[in-house]
Scaffold this active site. Structure first.
Site, PDB file in Angstrom:
ATOM      1  N   HIS A 183      -9.564   6.123  -5.088  1.00  0.00           N
ATOM      2  CA  HIS A 183      -8.331   5.395  -5.345  1.00  0.00           C
ATOM      3  C   HIS A 183      -8.549   4.201  -6.278  1.00  0.00           C
ATOM      4  O   HIS A 183      -7.752   3.937  -7.161  1.00  0.00           O
ATOM      5  CB  HIS A 183      -7.795   4.921  -3.981  1.00  0.00           C
ATOM      6  CG  HIS A 183      -6.432   4.361  -4.022  1.00  0.00           C
ATOM      7  ND1 HIS A 183      -5.318   5.148  -4.169  1.00  0.00           N
ATOM      8  CD2 HIS A 183      -5.995   3.087  -3.913  1.00  0.00           C
ATOM      9  CE1 HIS A 183      -4.249   4.385  -4.158  1.00  0.00           C
ATOM     10  NE2 HIS A 183      -4.622   3.123  -4.001  1.00  0.00           N
ATOM     11  N   GLU A 234       3.373   4.742  -9.545  1.00  0.00           N
ATOM     12  CA  GLU A 234       2.276   4.805  -8.589  1.00  0.00           C
ATOM     13  C   GLU A 234       2.627   5.680  -7.381  1.00  0.00           C
ATOM     14  O   GLU A 234       3.776   5.818  -7.027  1.00  0.00           O
ATOM     15  CB  GLU A 234       1.918   3.400  -8.121  1.00  0.00           C
ATOM     16  CG  GLU A 234       0.466   3.306  -7.730  1.00  0.00           C
ATOM     17  CD  GLU A 234       0.003   1.872  -7.674  1.00  0.00           C
ATOM     18  OE1 GLU A 234      -0.833   1.492  -8.491  1.00  0.00           O
ATOM     19  OE2 GLU A 234       0.503   1.142  -6.807  1.00  0.00           O
ATOM     20  N   HIS A 267       2.353   6.765  -3.308  1.00  0.00           N
ATOM     21  CA  HIS A 267       2.093   6.283  -1.953  1.00  0.00           C
ATOM     22  C   HIS A 267       2.259   7.452  -0.982  1.00  0.00           C
ATOM     23  O   HIS A 267       2.963   7.364   0.021  1.00  0.00           O
ATOM     24  CB  HIS A 267       3.021   5.111  -1.594  1.00  0.00           C
ATOM     25  CG  HIS A 267       2.258   3.935  -1.067  1.00  0.00           C
ATOM     26  ND1 HIS A 267       2.773   3.053  -0.175  1.00  0.00           N
ATOM     27  CD2 HIS A 267       0.996   3.511  -1.317  1.00  0.00           C
ATOM     28  CE1 HIS A 267       1.873   2.133   0.107  1.00  0.00           C
ATOM     29  NE2 HIS A 267       0.785   2.385  -0.577  1.00  0.00           N
ATOM     30  N   ASN A 268       1.553   8.543  -1.316  1.00  0.00           N
ATOM     31  CA  ASN A 268       1.748   9.797  -0.603  1.00  0.00           C
ATOM     32  C   ASN A 268       1.238   9.777   0.830  1.00  0.00           C
ATOM     33  O   ASN A 268       1.978  10.096   1.759  1.00  0.00           O
ATOM     34  CB  ASN A 268       1.026  10.933  -1.344  1.00  0.00           C
ATOM     35  CG  ASN A 268       1.459  11.015  -2.791  1.00  0.00           C
ATOM     36  OD1 ASN A 268       2.563  10.604  -3.125  1.00  0.00           O
ATOM     37  ND2 ASN A 268       0.600  11.540  -3.646  1.00  0.00           N
ATOM     38  N   ARG A 328       4.914  -5.312  -7.674  1.00  0.00           N
ATOM     39  CA  ARG A 328       3.932  -6.374  -7.919  1.00  0.00           C
ATOM     40  C   ARG A 328       3.103  -6.110  -9.165  1.00  0.00           C
ATOM     41  O   ARG A 328       2.752  -7.017  -9.894  1.00  0.00           O
ATOM     42  CB  ARG A 328       3.037  -6.578  -6.687  1.00  0.00           C
ATOM     43  CG  ARG A 328       3.731  -7.347  -5.569  1.00  0.00           C
ATOM     44  CD  ARG A 328       2.777  -7.777  -4.484  1.00  0.00           C
ATOM     45  NE  ARG A 328       2.245  -6.655  -3.734  1.00  0.00           N
ATOM     46  CZ  ARG A 328       2.890  -5.961  -2.815  1.00  0.00           C
ATOM     47  NH1 ARG A 328       4.130  -6.259  -2.514  1.00  0.00           N
ATOM     48  NH2 ARG A 328       2.322  -4.961  -2.188  1.00  0.00           N
ATOM     49  N   GLN A 370       0.618  -0.719   7.248  1.00  0.00           N
ATOM     50  CA  GLN A 370       1.031  -1.882   6.460  1.00  0.00           C
ATOM     51  C   GLN A 370       2.538  -2.010   6.529  1.00  0.00           C
ATOM     52  O   GLN A 370       3.247  -1.050   6.308  1.00  0.00           O
ATOM     53  CB  GLN A 370       0.671  -1.696   4.988  1.00  0.00           C
ATOM     54  CG  GLN A 370      -0.739  -1.281   4.731  1.00  0.00           C
ATOM     55  CD  GLN A 370      -0.882  -0.633   3.371  1.00  0.00           C
ATOM     56  OE1 GLN A 370      -0.164  -0.945   2.436  1.00  0.00           O
ATOM     57  NE2 GLN A 370      -1.822   0.284   3.256  1.00  0.00           N
ATOM     58  N   ASP A 399      -2.027  -9.030  -8.549  1.00  0.00           N
ATOM     59  CA  ASP A 399      -1.527  -8.735  -7.204  1.00  0.00           C
ATOM     60  C   ASP A 399      -2.664  -8.224  -6.337  1.00  0.00           C
ATOM     61  O   ASP A 399      -3.671  -7.723  -6.839  1.00  0.00           O
ATOM     62  CB  ASP A 399      -0.432  -7.681  -7.276  1.00  0.00           C
ATOM     63  CG  ASP A 399      -0.954  -6.376  -7.814  1.00  0.00           C
ATOM     64  OD1 ASP A 399      -1.433  -6.364  -8.969  1.00  0.00           O
ATOM     65  OD2 ASP A 399      -0.916  -5.366  -7.092  1.00  0.00           O
TER      66      ASP A 399
END
Ligand SMILES: Nc1ncnc2c1ncn2[C@@H]1O[C@H](COP(=O)(O)OP(=O)(O)O)[C@@H](O)[C@H]1O
Ligand SMILES: [Mg+2]
Lengths: 214, 734, 80, 80
Positions: free
Chosen positions: B47, B91, B93-94, B114, B239, B267
């Protein structure tokens, strides 16, 4: 005539710039009214409480904003009979602050709803009715999760008797009682509505009916 | 090499291979210290390090005069002229969205925002690209509802309109959904760009935003791991995103930039403080001294390792000159946010992590950032497994096909999703989710910035190279017919396990195809993201290189809508037969379509030519009332999509379609234009405009009041169709 | 000390969220469920150990601090 | 019979709502407040008078019916 307009700004307000653009495009002057500060009510001719998610919309929409210092001044401003407009979250704040009757509950469908709404103008003797006729149908966008207007039966009756029901939905999107989209106080100087006139000013936006408000 | 058990288990915990351990040791010249394990683990994860993809991502190096080289900054930048610029990026976020759909998708939106405002741009448009499994697959409705809710609750609250997106449904995503978020930020002439390069000895390293908690500790390495059956029973520290804090952070950060109080800003994304500090130091070729004890905490029992890896949301790291600290802190205080000095910049190129007076480690940031391992995973040259010389038509009945598509929601637009998005906050939106392309008005110049996402999984399934070319060409074509020229591309490459040859082959074919298409359109690929290991229990998703394209139109006035608005107008088809296939029909049979390709046709030239069409017709005083690119399922499916507001169509006009099934053939690329002008004149004009491109122009039918007629034999009940078509997925519990 | 405040929608208010939960539970086969209402629960930690004082403070938050809206909600303070 | 379920965010999980309410109450002068967490309260009426059976049913709704999200919440059943 150029007015001096105060635009309330809370933590999480997000239509403040849109409202300011609208106000200044009409050759009025706009100042932000920061939530932590009180202001001199004689400095302004009009106050607008814009939409957004004040204080994150936590607890209840508008509830935390209603408790802030700037609202003390806005209440004083109201008591002088001066014009106040609450849009979307601003409407919720005015209700929570007790400046307008009722409350806005979760949409009946429980989901946030963004769509174009057709509205009937039932009352034109408000501080925010410009070149608009009674019973005229106008088109404005809505974008809210809590726009379901509620008030007790006695209050609703009073609203009707005093012609405080300002705008109604042609197709009720959220379960509002009496299809209410916007109301005024008894004196008609304080107005609140869920739809967004500041997002309907030019043909390219999809409607120009926002011009009927300012 | 024989490893002792203890080391083996350590490697497993930190998800590092034996080779990577050897590399660590040789870089450090010693065995790693305890606190260094999590550092390497996080920054060498797929990642953060792009270790399997980096060698191929270099193929996106093409730039033009509008796209400055941003040298690995958070997002790509496009110079629009007139002093206006945009930053944009996409981006994934799977994995987090599969584990907790509401928070996973919400924090995906927060993260991409961000990346944009850390550069100093004001976020003005969001988009999302979603892939779900079949509606009736286990958990799927829960996931679909949760994702829509997460994106809407976060995006709406921060006050950034979500203006476009795409939703795909395929069984291959049953166990691994895709949630990709895109954001575009705007720089007006008076706005400053911020970079992430730390500089200036003795400058302060300042932590701003929310306090640090245990959110997603080990999250970055989790995202690079395939799911196993366990992950549902574990209770990871999900999160939590707070869009309210993000909104405060946006305003505060843009304000301190405006006041020129910041030297650099970054960020805290994946691997939190670790990646932001090491990357800022490495990029700026400087060192840091940071005291982890000074990090504001939500939970006072957190250890140094927890703090380094926490993925608490809504935090940033910035560098400021000591003389500006007080002003900076006041600004953050105004927005009720913490701003705490953690340490300072030093010339010595080491990141020195302290715990009070104790030195935890002192390490050259380049060892972790620049010297991360890079792999050349094996792959094969793309061989077009489904390409044929002559294409046979499958047998089917139109009315049954339409019926089954309506039943399976394939024809449905995803109103139930985008009606939950605030599409107009900001008062810039000229076109949003009702259209295949979104437009926002640029504050300073008044021009229209267009945005569209691309990648059709069905086409990827058929052929990775064609699918990836299409991921750029199709949205560029959709923009072109609305009068916008594509300027730049971002991507989000969602793939399975890169250690499998067939996946890596599709990856390489995709990257090369996207780079090729982008170059031919002169629209550089300026930012992106790779998400590997979208694999659950050995099953890989369809390789899905999602894209986002931005374009420019001279004005936001007079945009032509997608759908029919008047009856009794001409429906005209303008068509280039580059690729022909039967995806739409074959999908109902669970078969992968074959395709025929005419490689002599110049697709980019056709797309570029389309950009000027609108203006040219206007010059000739000809009006059009609708224009839409023909999607999968050909003119049949596209006309059905265009049927709104009680206006249907009659396609029985075109007798050249001997086989009415051909109405549902996919043809790349064609568009439908609807006009009330005289037929012959319009046809003549269009033919002359597109001459020399090998494009067909013909009238295929007319719009009708409340009627849908495919041929003399095939008619569809309009009322029934409308009801099904506009139906939300409510009936399915959505 | 810690206090809890349970805030429920008033009976006269149509509790759409409660109804949705109810419908979803019923469709999952929980047939003994006859009604469901959804409200809020707020846990407050106060820097006092005097439970009467704490209760007064919480009441003040409710009534003057806007913690609940009497038009649409009822509350109940719980000592934990 | 009627049961209540208090559903609160897990301790390790950030409670965004509690954080905002806490800050707002503090700035309005409620200085004795040291922490605030906001959760849900669900009142369930069941068509049984057997409290053990009712409790089992509610537990099942929580764990199998999706009444709470174990990733981010904890629950506590209250007999009223
Ligand atoms: N997840 C989503 N978010 C926002 N908009 C969406 C989403 N899914 C679909 N849409 C909207 O629905 C439109 C129709 O989708 P699509 O099937 O791609 O058709 P087309 O692009 O040909 O119009 C899209 O252009 C987009 O505006
Ligand atoms: Mg599309």
């Amino acid at each position: 005539m150029s007015l001096k307009v105060g635009v309330a700004r809370f933590l999480g307000t997000n239509c403040d710039e849109d409202v300011t653009k609208w106000v200044t495009s009409k050759s009025h002057k706009a100042d932000y009214l920061w939530f932590e500060n009180q202001f001199n009510v004689s400095d302004y001719d009009m106050v607008i409480v814009p939409g957004g998610f004040s204080h994150g919309d936590y607890l209840r929409c508008g509830a935390l904003a209603a408790q802030t210092p700037v609202m003390k001044s806005i209440k004083e401003f109201a008591s002088k009979g001066k014009p106040i407009l609450g849009i979307c979250n601003g409407f919720q704040i005015l209700c929570e602050a007790g400046l307008l009757p009722g409350a806005l509950l979760r949409n009946q469908g429980l989901k946030f709803k963004d769509e174009w709404a057709l509205l009937k103008v039932n009352q034109t003797k408000t501080a925010f009715s410009k070149d608009v006729e009674k019973n005229q149908i106008i088109k404005l966008p809505i974008a809210h999760g809590e726009g379901n207007y509620y008030a007790e039966a006695t209050t609703l009756k009073k609203l009707q008797e005093n012609e405080q029901i300002w705008l109604t939905y042609e197709n009720n999107p959220n379960g509002s009682l009496l299809n209410i989209a916007g109301i005024t106080n008894e004196q008609k100087n304080i107005c609140g509505l869920m739809p967004h006139p500041e997002r309907a000013l030019f043909e390219w936006m999809g409607s120009q009916d926002g011009m009927y408000f300012l | 090499m024989i490893l002792d058990e203890q080391l083996k288990s350590k490697l497993k915990t930190y998800r590092l291979s034996e080779e990577e351990y050897e590399l660590m040791k040789s870089l450090l010249g010693r065995d790693p210290k305890p606190v260094e394990w999590p550092l390497f683990s996080a920054l060498w994860s797929e990642h953060c390090s792009y270790k399997s993809s980096k060698v191929h991502l270099r193929k996106f190096s093409y730039r033009n005069e509008r796209t400055p080289d941003m040298d690995g900054e958070n997002a790509g930048v496009v110079d629009l002229g007139y002093g206006e610029k945009i930053a944009f990026k996409m981006e994934s976020h799977n994995h987090p969205s599969f584990i907790e759909p509401v928070q996973g998708s919400a924090t995906g939106v927060g993260g991409i925002l961000r990346d944009i405002f850390t550069m100093g741009a004001r976020p003005i448009m969001s988009a999302n690209y979603l892939c779900f499994g079949e509606v009736n697959a286990p958990q799927m409705k829960y996931l679909m509802n949760g994702v829509a809710k997460g994106i809407s609750s976060y995006g709406n609250c921060v006050g950034v309109p979500t203006v476009t997106g795409q939703t795909n449904i395929n069984a291959r995503y049953n166990k691994n959904i895709l949630v990709n978020a895109l954001n575009v930020g705007y720089f007006g002439p008076d706005m400053k760009m911020a970079l992430s390069k730390a500089k200036g000895e003795k400058n302060l390293v300042v932590y701003v935003g929310a306090k640090t908690g245990r959110d997603g500790v080990h999250g970055a390495s989790m995202a690079s791991e395939s799911f196993d059956e366990d992950s549902e029973s574990k209770r990871p520290n999900v999160q939590i995103g707070d869009p309210f804090f993000e909104k405060l952070l946006i305003e505060a950060c843009l304000e301190v930039l405006k006041k020129d109080l910041v030297v650099a800003m970054q960020d805290m994304g994946a691997a939190g403080l670790t990646s932001s500090s090491f990357e800022m130091a490495s990029k700026g070729q400087v060192g840091f001294v940071i005291d982890l004890k000074k990090v504001p905490l939500r939970d006072s029992t957190m250890t140094a390792e927890d703090i380094l890896l926490s993925e608490s949301q809504e935090r940033m790291l910035l560098i400021c000159e000591p003389k500006n600290l007080e002003k900076l802190q006041n600004e953050f205080k105004k927005w009720s946010l913490d701003a705490v000095v953690l340490g300072e910049v030093q010339k010595d190129r080491k990141v020195k992590l302290m715990w009070g007076v104790e030195i935890l480690t002192e390490i050259d940031p380049d060892l972790i950032v620049e010297k991360a391992p890079q792999y050349k995973r094996p792959y094969s040259k793309w061989a077009y497994p489904n390409r044929v010389d002559s294409l046979t038509s499958p047998k089917f009945e139109i009315s049954k096909l339409v019926d089954s598509k309506l039943q399976s929601f394939k024809l449905n637009q995803h109103h139930w999703i985008h009606n939950q998005y605030d599409q107009r906050v900001g008062a810039r939106t000229a076109m949003a989710c009702e259209s295949s392309v979104a437009f926002a008005r640029l504050d300073h110049s008044g021009r229209g910035l267009s945005l569209a996402v691309g990648c059709r999984p069905e086409v990827m399934l058929m052929d990775a190279e064609i699918g990836a070319l299409d991921a750029v060409y199709y949205p560029a074509f959709q923009m072109a017919i609305k009068g916008a020229e594509t300027l730049a591309v971002t991507d989000c490459l969602n793939f399975g396990n890169p250690q499998k040859n067939e996946i890596m082959s599709e990856f390489v074919a995709s990257v090369e195809a996207i780079a090729d298409a982008a170059k031919k359109l002169d629209a550089p690929v300026i930012s992106g993201n790779v998400s590997f290991y979208n694999e659950t229990l050995g099953e890989n998703i369809i390789s899905t290189p999602a894209t986002g394209l931005v374009g420019l139109r001279e004005t936001v006035e007079n945009l032509v809508p997608d759908s029919f608005s008047n009856a009794f107008e001409n429906i005209i088809l303008v068509q280039m037969n580059w690729v022909e296939s039967w995806n739409y029909v074959e999908q109902t049979n669970n078969r992968i379509s074959k395709f025929k390709q005419n490689a002599n046709l110049n697709v980019p030239a056709f797309i570029k030519k389309c950009v000027g069409l609108e203006g040219w017709l206007k010059q000739k005083d000809k009006k059009i009332s609708a224009i839409k690119a023909v999607g999968l399922g050909g003119i049949g499916a596209t006309c059905l999509k265009m049927s709104q507001n009680n206006i249907g169509f009659d396609l029985s006009y075109d007798l050249s379609l001997e086989d009415e099934a051909n109405m549902f053939k996919d043809v790349f690329y064609s568009f439908i234009v609807v006009t009330g002008e005289k037929t012959d004149e319009m046809l003549k004009l269009l033919k002359s405009y597109f001459s020399d491109l090998g494009v067909d122009v013909k009238k295929i039918g007319e719009t009708k009041n409340e009627e849908i007629i495919f041929s003399q034999n095939t008619k569809i009940d309009f009322k029934k169709f409308q009801k099904q078509f506009s139906k939300d997925l409510e009936a399915a519990g959505l | 000390m810690k206090l809890g405040v349970k805030i429920m929608p008033r009976e006269v208010i149509l509790d759409t969220q409660g109804r949705a939960v109810e419908a979803s539970m019923k469709s999952n086969g929980f047939n003994t469920l006859s009604e469901c209402r959804v409200g809020k629960y707020i846990e407050l930690t106060l820097s006092t150990e005097d439970s009467a004082a704490a209760k007064t403070e919480v009441e003040k938050m409710l009534k003057e601090g806007g913690l609940y809206n009497p038009l649409i909600e009822n509350f109940e303070i719980q000592l934990t």
